[in-house]
Design a protein around this motif. Structure first.
Motif, mmCIF file in Angstrom:
data_model
loop_
_atom_site.group_PDB
_atom_site.id
_atom_site.type_symbol
_atom_site.label_atom_id
_atom_site.label_comp_id
_atom_site.label_asym_id
_atom_site.label_seq_id
_atom_site.Cartn_x
_atom_site.Cartn_y
_atom_site.Cartn_z
ATOM 1 N N SER A 32 0.852 -1.179 0.000
ATOM 2 C CA SER A 32 0.000 0.000 0.000
ATOM 3 C C SER A 32 0.889 1.231 0.000
ATOM 4 O O SER A 32 1.954 1.240 0.626
ATOM 5 C CB SER A 32 -0.890 -0.028 1.247
ATOM 6 N N LEU A 33 0.434 2.273 -0.708
ATOM 7 C CA LEU A 33 1.196 3.514 -0.796
ATOM 8 C C LEU A 33 0.211 4.677 -0.782
ATOM 9 O O LEU A 33 -0.689 4.729 -1.612
ATOM 10 C CB LEU A 33 2.008 3.526 -2.101
ATOM 11 N N THR A 34 0.375 5.574 0.175
ATOM 12 C CA THR A 34 -0.496 6.739 0.293
ATOM 13 C C THR A 34 0.391 7.974 0.432
ATOM 14 O O THR A 34 1.352 7.955 1.201
ATOM 15 C CB THR A 34 -1.406 6.622 1.533
ATOM 16 N N VAL A 35 0.057 9.021 -0.317
ATOM 17 C CA VAL A 35 0.855 10.244 -0.294
ATOM 18 C C VAL A 35 -0.064 11.441 -0.121
ATOM 19 O O VAL A 35 -1.111 11.520 -0.750
ATOM 20 C CB VAL A 35 1.640 10.428 -1.610
ATOM 21 N N ALA A 36 0.330 12.368 0.751
ATOM 22 C CA ALA A 36 -0.419 13.620 0.916
ATOM 23 C C ALA A 36 0.524 14.693 1.448
ATOM 24 O O ALA A 36 1.463 14.404 2.193
ATOM 25 C CB ALA A 36 -1.586 13.427 1.877
ATOM 26 N N PRO A 37 0.276 15.945 1.060
ATOM 27 C CA PRO A 37 1.111 17.027 1.581
ATOM 28 C C PRO A 37 0.882 17.227 3.075
ATOM 29 O O PRO A 37 -0.224 17.011 3.578
ATOM 30 C CB PRO A 37 0.661 18.258 0.799
ATOM 31 N N VAL A 38 1.929 17.627 3.768
ATOM 32 C CA VAL A 38 1.825 18.003 5.175
ATOM 33 C C VAL A 38 1.354 19.451 5.193
ATOM 34 O O VAL A 38 2.018 20.316 4.610
ATOM 35 C CB VAL A 38 3.177 17.854 5.903
ATOM 36 N N PRO A 39 0.209 19.734 5.828
ATOM 37 C CA PRO A 39 -0.329 21.108 5.793
ATOM 38 C C PRO A 39 0.666 22.154 6.279
ATOM 39 O O PRO A 39 1.445 21.913 7.206
ATOM 40 C CB PRO A 39 -1.540 21.038 6.733
ATOM 41 N N GLU A 40 0.639 23.274 5.597
ATOM 42 C CA GLU A 40 1.442 24.444 5.951
ATOM 43 C C GLU A 40 2.935 24.137 6.042
ATOM 44 O O GLU A 40 3.627 24.606 6.954
ATOM 45 C CB GLU A 40 0.931 25.057 7.259
ATOM 46 N N SER A 41 3.417 23.316 5.122
ATOM 47 C CA SER A 41 4.849 23.014 5.090
ATOM 48 C C SER A 41 5.253 22.704 3.658
ATOM 49 O O SER A 41 4.416 22.620 2.758
ATOM 50 C CB SER A 41 5.179 21.826 6.000
ATOM 51 N N GLU A 42 6.535 22.491 3.457
ATOM 52 C CA GLU A 42 7.063 22.132 2.146
ATOM 53 C C GLU A 42 7.243 20.623 2.004
ATOM 54 O O GLU A 42 7.894 20.149 1.083
ATOM 55 C CB GLU A 42 8.405 22.831 1.932
ATOM 56 N N PHE A 43 6.638 19.849 2.925
ATOM 57 C CA PHE A 43 6.835 18.408 2.962
ATOM 58 C C PHE A 43 5.577 17.635 2.577
ATOM 59 O O PHE A 43 4.465 18.165 2.609
ATOM 60 C CB PHE A 43 7.267 17.967 4.367
ATOM 61 N N SER A 44 5.782 16.372 2.236
ATOM 62 C CA SER A 44 4.699 15.413 2.032
ATOM 63 C C SER A 44 4.978 14.200 2.906
ATOM 64 O O SER A 44 6.139 13.894 3.207
ATOM 65 C CB SER A 44 4.618 14.958 0.576
ATOM 66 N N ARG A 45 3.910 13.510 3.288
ATOM 67 C CA ARG A 45 4.038 12.263 4.050
ATOM 68 C C ARG A 45 3.695 11.119 3.109
ATOM 69 O O ARG A 45 2.631 11.093 2.509
ATOM 70 C CB ARG A 45 3.104 12.239 5.247
ATOM 71 N N VAL A 46 4.604 10.184 2.984
ATOM 72 C CA VAL A 46 4.401 8.979 2.185
ATOM 73 C C VAL A 46 4.273 7.821 3.171
ATOM 74 O O VAL A 46 5.207 7.551 3.924
ATOM 75 C CB VAL A 46 5.590 8.727 1.222
ATOM 76 N N THR A 47 3.114 7.177 3.183
ATOM 77 C CA THR A 47 2.912 6.028 4.053
ATOM 78 C C THR A 47 3.009 4.780 3.193
ATOM 79 O O THR A 47 2.257 4.618 2.228
ATOM 80 C CB THR A 47 1.540 6.088 4.755
ATOM 81 N N ILE A 48 3.960 3.920 3.533
ATOM 82 C CA ILE A 48 4.241 2.718 2.750
ATOM 83 C C ILE A 48 3.993 1.494 3.623
ATOM 84 O O ILE A 48 4.545 1.405 4.732
ATOM 85 C CB ILE A 48 5.697 2.690 2.265
#
Length: 153
Positions: A32-48
């Motif tokens: 499983s792979l889920t990606v979403a931006p981290v609010p109010e930042s320049e980062f994203s969270r990738v859950t693998i």
């Protein structure tokens, strides 16, 4: 052994491609792979969600740290993990007992039209697995399962 990894990366073009390339190039499987931006930042969270023995997981984590845009890899500790599942059921089915199942599995009816009802459940991977097994008696026309998301506590 099933493992959930949360990878914080710079939100830039090509990061997801590099992560998936890391897995495919070394023959590791992504369940499983889920990606979403981290609010109010320049980062994203990738859950693998992946699986492998301890040595394989250790190698995956080391390779993820080597990727230039990786900020942090979270692979242990206390966290909350959730998935969602949608099931489409024909209105011609006998719905007796459905309310009790939905209540016990944190589920609800999310859509209905003249032909089908769509039900949803939310929980950890085992709870979603169980919900799908229980709902098989209603002969779902379609089942769609999300990937896992996780948050450290």
């Amino acid at each position: 052994m099933r493992r959930v990894l949360s990878v914080i990366v710079l939100n830039e073009h090509g990061v997801l491609s590099r992560i998936s390339g890391l897995f495919s190039g070394r023959g590791y499987n992504i369940d499983s792979l889920t990606v979403a931006p981290v609010p109010e930042s320049e980062f994203s969270r990738v859950t693998i969600v992946t699986s492998g023995d301890e040595k394989t997981i250790e190698q995956i984590i080391k390779q993820l740290h080597k990727l230039v845009p990786t900020y942090k890899v979270i692979d242990s500790g206390e966290f909350v993990e959730r998935e969602m599942v949608l099931l489409k059921i024909s209105l011609s089915e006998d719905f007796s007992g459905l309310d009790a199942i939905l209540k016990s599995c944190n589920g609800s009816v999310t859509h209905a039209d003249e032909k089908h009802v769509v039900v949803m459940a939310l929980g950890d991977a085992a709870q979603v697995d169980n919900f799908i097994k229980v709902m098989k008696k209603y002969n779902p026309v379609q089942i769609v399962r999300s990937g896992s998301v996780m948050m450290e506590l």
